[in-house]
Motif scaffolding. Structure first.
Motif, PDB file in Angstrom:
ATOM      1  N   CYS A 183       0.820  -1.214   0.000  1.00 57.36           N
ATOM      2  CA  CYS A 183       0.000   0.000   0.000  1.00 57.36           C
ATOM      3  C   CYS A 183       0.853   1.264   0.000  1.00 57.36           C
ATOM      4  CB  CYS A 183      -0.932  -0.005   1.208  1.00 57.36           C
ATOM      5  SG  CYS A 183      -2.281  -1.190   1.103  1.00 57.36           S
ATOM      6  N   VAL A 184       1.887   1.290   0.829  1.00 56.80           N
ATOM      7  CA  VAL A 184       2.736   2.479   0.919  1.00 56.80           C
ATOM      8  C   VAL A 184       3.457   2.727  -0.398  1.00 56.80           C
ATOM      9  CG1 VAL A 184       4.801   3.429   2.015  1.00 56.80           C
ATOM     10  CG2 VAL A 184       3.026   2.363   3.417  1.00 56.80           C
TER      11      VAL A 184
ATOM     12  N   ALA B  81      -6.593  -0.347  -4.908  1.00 53.65           N
ATOM     13  CA  ALA B  81      -7.526  -1.479  -4.916  1.00 53.65           C
ATOM     14  C   ALA B  81      -7.028  -2.536  -5.899  1.00 53.65           C
ATOM     15  CB  ALA B  81      -8.918  -1.000  -5.303  1.00 53.65           C
ATOM     16  N   ARG B  82      -6.804  -3.739  -5.400  1.00 55.36           N
ATOM     17  CA  ARG B  82      -6.275  -4.804  -6.253  1.00 55.36           C
ATOM     18  C   ARG B  82      -7.349  -5.793  -6.680  1.00 55.36           C
ATOM     19  NH1 ARG B  82      -2.528  -2.553  -3.241  1.00 55.36           N
ATOM     20  NH2 ARG B  82      -0.395  -2.424  -4.015  1.00 55.36           N
ATOM     21  N   GLY B  83      -8.391  -5.964  -5.903  1.00 55.26           N
ATOM     22  CA  GLY B  83      -9.593  -6.689  -6.283  1.00 55.26           C
ATOM     23  C   GLY B  83      -9.392  -7.946  -7.099  1.00 55.26           C
ATOM     24  N   GLY B  84     -10.231  -8.080  -8.157  1.00 53.46           N
ATOM     25  CA  GLY B  84     -10.229  -9.271  -8.989  1.00 53.46           C
ATOM     26  C   GLY B  84      -8.888  -9.628  -9.598  1.00 53.46           C
TER      27      GLY B  84
ATOM     28  N   ILE C 154      -8.600  -6.520   1.253  1.00 55.50           N
ATOM     29  CA  ILE C 154      -8.470  -5.398   2.185  1.00 55.50           C
ATOM     30  C   ILE C 154      -8.245  -4.082   1.446  1.00 55.50           C
ATOM     31  CG2 ILE C 154      -6.997  -4.433   4.013  1.00 55.50           C
ATOM     32  CD1 ILE C 154      -6.645  -7.311   5.030  1.00 55.50           C
ATOM     33  N   THR C 155      -7.399  -4.084   0.412  1.00 61.32           N
ATOM     34  CA  THR C 155      -7.157  -2.845  -0.334  1.00 61.32           C
ATOM     35  C   THR C 155      -8.409  -2.379  -1.065  1.00 61.32           C
ATOM     36  OG1 THR C 155      -6.278  -4.161  -2.184  1.00 61.32           O
ATOM     37  CG2 THR C 155      -4.688  -3.236  -0.624  1.00 61.32           C
TER      38      THR C 155
ATOM     39  N   GLY D 263     -12.874   1.736  -1.236  1.00 64.11           N
ATOM     40  CA  GLY D 263     -14.282   2.116  -1.190  1.00 64.11           C
ATOM     41  C   GLY D 263     -14.610   3.013  -0.015  1.00 64.11           C
ATOM     42  N   SER D 264     -14.086   2.669   1.151  1.00 61.30           N
ATOM     43  CA  SER D 264     -14.358   3.476   2.347  1.00 61.30           C
ATOM     44  C   SER D 264     -13.764   4.870   2.226  1.00 61.30           C
ATOM     45  CB  SER D 264     -13.791   2.772   3.584  1.00 61.30           C
ATOM     46  OG  SER D 264     -14.368   1.498   3.757  1.00 61.30           O
ATOM     47  N   TRP D 265     -12.545   4.966   1.697  1.00 59.41           N
ATOM     48  CA  TRP D 265     -11.887   6.262   1.573  1.00 59.41           C
ATOM     49  C   TRP D 265     -12.633   7.179   0.592  1.00 59.41           C
ATOM     50  CZ3 TRP D 265      -7.658   8.679   3.814  1.00 59.41           C
ATOM     51  CH2 TRP D 265      -7.229   9.860   3.191  1.00 59.41           C
TER      52      TRP D 265
END
Length: 469
Positions: free
Chosen positions: A354-355, A384-387, A416-417, A422-424
């Motif tokens: 993430c960093v 976001a790494r998702g699918g 998690i990412t 989405g939350s951010w």
């Protein structure tokens, strides 16, 4: 296949399909990516929960060997083929000339820097404990570098659709950068998987006929073949379009014989996917890459005609209704949070990924002249790494490049990412840091919003496949 094996296969498919759809719908209501719910649906019936409560029943319902296991594995493989095909076909023409400089800088910095840090991580940190049975350090290095650098197009586009910002310039930049990144990284992933597969299938394929061994020769071969296959499919696509011309768009006039023609086009599309997958197997690269390229060359630059046509809708319908949810449920089924979960390692890897990714995207955005707040939003969205992150994990695990521990880590990183992004973004909108409208477009009358806005604003890549991936 005996009646008992057939019954077990039907029971396992029904269980996974219902669990995936129910959990996917629940996460949709919670305004979260449904793919996470589909994975959790399979996780409940894996060794992490059902296997602990009733291990004998879990082993009977989901056997690891035998005809029932082979049948489930076939559905799993078809699911990932269709997922990659839809991911390619949904990479529509989201690019805009006014964004070209920003997109180019963010794509280069936001992809090259994380990829380089991923390469460096394997050299600095001893990761032999998470290496798979293939014991190929070069392939492991490429996989980890891709895991750090990759961005999910379907998940982030679905998040932006749910938040009402899919038609903004912000969404256009995010998706344009993600398209460029995923094309390049899919080539790298194909190279990594091909290097490992060439050692397993030593009596089949072009690599065996040409005597391609391991080391730098294998890397060069698979790099050339992957790029060459991409170029060949692009040329064939252009030639075919010029020779055959266009057909009816969006299902217009598909009555009688024309509707039968639409059904034939579905068969042609699926045949091309299977042919490309088989051709890639012969060439020694992953068949999923072939499905991705077929979708990409079919959808590139033909957003309305291809993605909205009757054949594309038909393929999308049965793929997202059955094959792809089962695929993600099987991913959850493979997760073992009891025996193959290293909490500290997972936490450190997620923090590192993430960093590095966020810092590089932020630096690229600032270099391109974006304001600080917008640069932060871009950095979080592209984390976001998702699918794609999950597909990378499953392909690498199945190929033996990574072990179960790293597989679990990569899947959790993708989940998690995606939740973080989405939350951010939802929080940024509520605080007024991210506008819901595109200032570069004239205001649309409230009554015409459903028609005019859809014509003037580009639809994001992956919007149609967002439910599944």
């Amino acid at each position: 296949m005996s009646d008992t094996d057939l019954f077990r296969l039907f029971a396992s498919l029904m269980t996974l399909l219902l669990a995936a759809h129910l959990m996917g719908r629940l996460f949709t209501r919670l305004r979260q990516p449904p793919v996470i719910g589909e994975i959790l649906g399979g996780l409940f019936f894996g060794p992490s929960l059902f296997g602990l409560i009733a291990p004998d029943a879990q082993a009977w319902l989901f056997p690891k060997t035998g005809p029932a296991a082979s049948g489930l594995a076939l559905i799993y493989q078809l699911g990932i083929l269709l997922l990659m095909f839809l991911a390619g076909i949904q990479m529509r023409a989201v690019f805009a000339r006014q964004d070209s400089r920003v997109v180019g800088i963010i794509a280069v910095v936001g992809m090259v820097v994380p990829f380089a840090f991923g390469l460096l991580l394997v050299q600095v940190v001893d990761l032999s404990d998470v290496m798979g049975k293939a014991a190929d350090k070069t392939a492991l290095t490429l996989v980890i570098a891709c895991a750090v650098a990759i961005t999910s197009i379907p998940v982030i586009s679905r998040i932006m659709l749910d938040l009402g910002i899919a038609g903004t310039a912000f969404a256009r930049v995010v998706l344009s950068v993600a398209v460029l990144e995923d094309i390049v990284l899919n080539v790298v992933i194909a190279i990594a998987l091909g290097m490992v597969d060439s050692g397993k299938h030593d009596t089949f394929g072009a690599a065996a006929l040409l005597g391609v061994g391991s080391g730098y020769g294998s890397v060069a071969y698979h790099a050339l073949v992957s790029v060459g296959f991409f170029g060949l499919m692009a040329v064939v696509s252009v030639v075919a379009r010029r020779l055959l011309g266009g057909g009816p768009k969006n299902g217009a006039g598909l009555r009688g014989g024309a509707r039968d023609l639409s059904h034939s086009r579905v068969a042609v599309q699926l045949s091309l996917v299977l042919a490309a997958a088989g051709g890639c197997l012969f060439l020694g690269i992953t068949p999923m890459y072939g499905a991705f390229v077929v979708g990409l060359v079919a959808g590139w630059g033909r957003s309305q005609e291809t993605a909205g046509s009757e054949p594309a809708k038909a393929v999308h319908g049965f793929a997202t209704g059955f094959f792809i949810p089962v695929y993600f449920a099987v991913v959850g089924l493979k997760l073992d949070l009891v025996h193959s979960f290293a909490p500290l390692f997972t936490l450190l890897f997620i923090a590192f990924a993430c960093v590095v990714k966020a810092a590089s995207v932020y630096a690229g955005a600032r270099w391109a002249g974006r304001p600080p707040a917008d640069s932060v939003n871009l950095a979080v969205a592209m984390n976001a790494r998702g699918g794609p992150g999950i597909v990378l994990a499953t392909l690498s695990y199945d190929a033996g490049i990574i072990n179960a521990t790293l597989f679990t880590t990569l899947v959790l990183t993708a989940v998690i990412t995606s939740l973080m992004a989405g939350s951010w973004l939802e929080r940024a909108i509520s605080r007024g840091l991210l506008p819901r409208t595109d200032a570069s477009l004239p205001p649309v009358a409230e009554g015409a919003e459903g028609s005019e806005r859809s014509e003037r604003r580009p639809e994001p890549a992956g919007a149609g496949a967002g439910q599944a991936s």
